[in-house]
Design an enzyme around this catalytic site. Structure first.
Site, PDB file in Angstrom:
ATOM      1  N   GLY A 181      16.222 -70.548  72.601  1.00  0.00           N
ATOM      2  CA  GLY A 181      15.701 -71.353  73.699  1.00  0.00           C
ATOM      3  C   GLY A 181      14.498 -72.176  73.272  1.00  0.00           C
ATOM      4  N   THR A 182      13.662 -71.580  72.450  1.00  0.00           N
ATOM      5  CA  THR A 182      12.467 -72.269  71.951  1.00  0.00           C
ATOM      6  C   THR A 182      12.856 -73.536  71.188  1.00  0.00           C
ATOM      7  OG1 THR A 182      11.305 -70.158  71.768  1.00  0.00           O
ATOM      8  CG2 THR A 182      10.437 -71.993  70.456  1.00  0.00           C
TER       9      THR A 182
ATOM     10  N   SER B 140      19.352 -69.809  76.533  1.00  0.00           N
ATOM     11  CA  SER B 140      19.293 -68.872  75.413  1.00  0.00           C
ATOM     12  C   SER B 140      20.154 -67.649  75.722  1.00  0.00           C
ATOM     13  CB  SER B 140      17.842 -68.452  75.186  1.00  0.00           C
ATOM     14  OG  SER B 140      17.769 -67.533  74.117  1.00  0.00           O
TER      15      SER B 140
ATOM     16  N   HIS C 137      20.336 -64.536  74.697  1.00  0.00           N
ATOM     17  CA  HIS C 137      19.856 -63.156  74.832  1.00  0.00           C
ATOM     18  C   HIS C 137      19.196 -62.880  76.177  1.00  0.00           C
ATOM     19  CE1 HIS C 137      15.359 -63.336  74.037  1.00  0.00           C
ATOM     20  NE2 HIS C 137      15.703 -64.532  73.608  1.00  0.00           N
TER      21      HIS C 137
ATOM     22  N   CYS D 103       5.166 -62.550  75.028  1.00  0.00           N
ATOM     23  CA  CYS D 103       4.426 -63.298  74.016  1.00  0.00           C
ATOM     24  C   CYS D 103       2.926 -63.139  74.197  1.00  0.00           C
ATOM     25  CB  CYS D 103       4.771 -64.772  74.083  1.00  0.00           C
ATOM     26  SG  CYS D 103       6.485 -65.083  74.460  1.00  0.00           S
TER      27      CYS D 103
HETATM   28  C1  LIG Z   1      12.668 -66.476  76.644  1.00  0.00           C
HETATM   29  C2  LIG Z   1      12.296 -67.834  77.096  1.00  0.00           C
HETATM   30  C3  LIG Z   1      12.224 -68.921  76.197  1.00  0.00           C
HETATM   31  C4  LIG Z   1      12.439 -68.743  74.724  1.00  0.00           C
HETATM   32  O1  LIG Z   1      13.758 -68.400  74.395  1.00  0.00           O
HETATM   33  P1  LIG Z   1      14.041 -67.770  72.949  1.00  0.00           P
HETATM   34  O2  LIG Z   1      15.535 -67.788  72.828  1.00  0.00           O
HETATM   35  O3  LIG Z   1      13.497 -66.397  72.983  1.00  0.00           O
HETATM   36  O4  LIG Z   1      13.381 -68.642  71.955  1.00  0.00           O
HETATM   37  C5  LIG Z   1      11.914 -70.152  76.683  1.00  0.00           C
HETATM   38  N1  LIG Z   1      11.688 -70.356  77.991  1.00  0.00           N
HETATM   39  C6  LIG Z   1      11.755 -69.365  78.891  1.00  0.00           C
HETATM   40  C7  LIG Z   1      11.518 -69.650  80.332  1.00  0.00           C
HETATM   41  C8  LIG Z   1      12.052 -68.064  78.473  1.00  0.00           C
HETATM   42  O5  LIG Z   1      12.105 -67.082  79.357  1.00  0.00           O
END
Ligand SMILES: *Cc1c(COP(=O)(O)O)cnc(C)c1O
Length: 388
Positions: free
Chosen positions: A73-74, A201, A203, A327
């Site tokens: 997601g990042t 994302s 997961h 985080c």
């Molecule tokens: C978890 C999360 C991300 C990051 O996703 P990753 O796959 O862990 O990099 C970004 N935005 C939100 C709102 C999230 O909850």
């Protein structure tokens, strides 16, 4: 001792059927999707199929061209912000976002500010919401992007995405939403909601870690973040994570096929916690919107004690929870989301986030309701701030 996992906003358990769908792509079907031979083409087909699964879940008009698989997601968030900034800077250098975004958006905006872009961080109300009107008033002739998250990862508040999308479309400004917390849990229709770009994302909806996707509406050009091979229609170089992509496709399909039942069941459990915790524990405050809220999110400030000490005691009792976001835990700074919502520092410090998953049971919820009040009472009895 049993483990009750209440940290599904940080990550979720991989669904067993998703794992089964992925396994052949580690062992038998290991070809490189770019290869012309049969094993390569089988892998290619699996990636193409996953793209259709993601497209259907979001109601994308042309999944083959509009869905890009990423590493997380990042990465999706970074790709949108850095890419739109690079590609459209001739139109302007102004970006609008909110004060409560995930750091994947906020820190990337800060990076852009250092490069001469101007970012407006919209303030939120006491529930962590912005309005479409705020967005409308912030849009300028040099605005190139509006980025507003769908559902907040800390307090669960859902933003008025369809209204913001309508405004952005009317004004001709691109609209991105970080929907990492919402996909698989809330109905999303990128066409009806006028969403131009969307990050997700796997997961966060019982898929595998290390794989994400980005929806980019046809006609919008985002330069590649990673350059090299021609994968993902030249938009993301690097050999595809085939098992991960297959898992993402299967997980999003499963989540969206049962979204009504699952979200109804999770909402019921969520609301039981939201109703019972203040009845069992004095001096607590619900954070986030009471109804416009992700089905699995519960977030309370528990006054006069530190969030970290509650977490440790919960963990000793087999309950995995979080204070604020994963985080920021580990640092002593209170959550930027709670501060933006106007909570005083000391109240923001005592926040507890319990996030439910598809696999959370009523028994899990009852266990938390049994353990938590006793922990809070013990901690408060030791706290100099707690004076009854
Ligand atoms: C978890 C999360 C991300 C990051 O996703 P990753 O796959 O862990 O990099 C970004 N935005 C939100 C709102 C999230 O909850």
């Amino acid at each position: 001792m049993k483990t009750v996992y209440m940290d599904n906003a940080a990550t979720t358990a991989l669904n067993k059927d998703v794992l089964s769908a992925m396994l052949p792509y580690f062992t038998e079907i290991y070809g490189n999707p770019s290869s012309l031979h049969t094993p390569g083409q089988e892998a290619h087909k699996a990636v193409a199929n996953a793209r259709q699964q993601v497209g259907r879940a979001l109601n994308a008009a042309d999944p083959e061209r509009e869905i890009i698989f990423t590493g997380c997601g990042t990465e999706s968030d970074n790709m949108v912000l850095l890419g739109i900034a690079e590609r459209y800077q001739k139109k302007g250098k102004h970006i609008i976002t909110t004060a409560v975004e995930h750091h994947a958006v906020l820190y990337t905006c800060q990076r852009l500010e250092k490069k001469g872009f101007e970012v407006t961080y919209l303030p939120v109300d006491e529930y962590g919401r912005v309005t479409a009107k705020q967005v409308e008033e912030a849009i300028r002739p040099d605005t190139i992007l509006v980025s507003v998250m769908f559902g907040n990862n800390e307090v669960g508040t859902i933003m008025p995405i369809a209204e913001i999308g309508r405004i952005c479309r009317e004004k001709g400004v691109f609209f991105h939403t970080d929907a990492v917390q919402a996909v698989g849990h809330v109905h999303i229709d990128v066409q009806a909601m006028n969403i131009d770009m969307l990050s997700l994302s796997a997961h966060k909806f019982h898929g595998p870690k290390g794989v994400g996707a980005l929806y980019v509406r046809k006609g919008i050009v985002i330069p590649a973040l990673l350059t090299g091979g021609a994968q993902e229609h030249n938009k993301r170089a690097g050999t595809e994570n085939v098992p991960g992509v297959v898992g993402l496709g299967k997980a999003i399909e499963m989540a969206c096929n049962s979204i009504d039942e699952t979200s109804a069941r999770m909402t019921k459990l969520r609301d039981k916690l939201i109703k019972r915790i203040p009845e069992l524990i004095p001096e607590v405050k619900l954070n986030g919107h009471p109804t416009e809220r992700l089905p699995g999110n519960v977030n309370f400030s528990i006054k006069y004690i530190e969030g970290e000490s509650i977490l440790l005691m919960l963990d000793l009792n087999g309950i995995a929870a979080s204070s604020g976001s994963a985080c920021t835990s580990g640092s002593l700074d209170p959550s930027h989301v709670l501060l933006a919502m106007g909570l005083p520092h000391e109240v923001a410090h005592g926040s507890l986030r319990l996030t439910l998953g598809d696999d959370t049971t009523e028994e899990d919820v009852d266990y938390v309701l049994d353990v938590l009040p006793r922990i809070v009472e013990r901690l408060r009895n030791m706290s100099p701030l707690w004076n009854r």
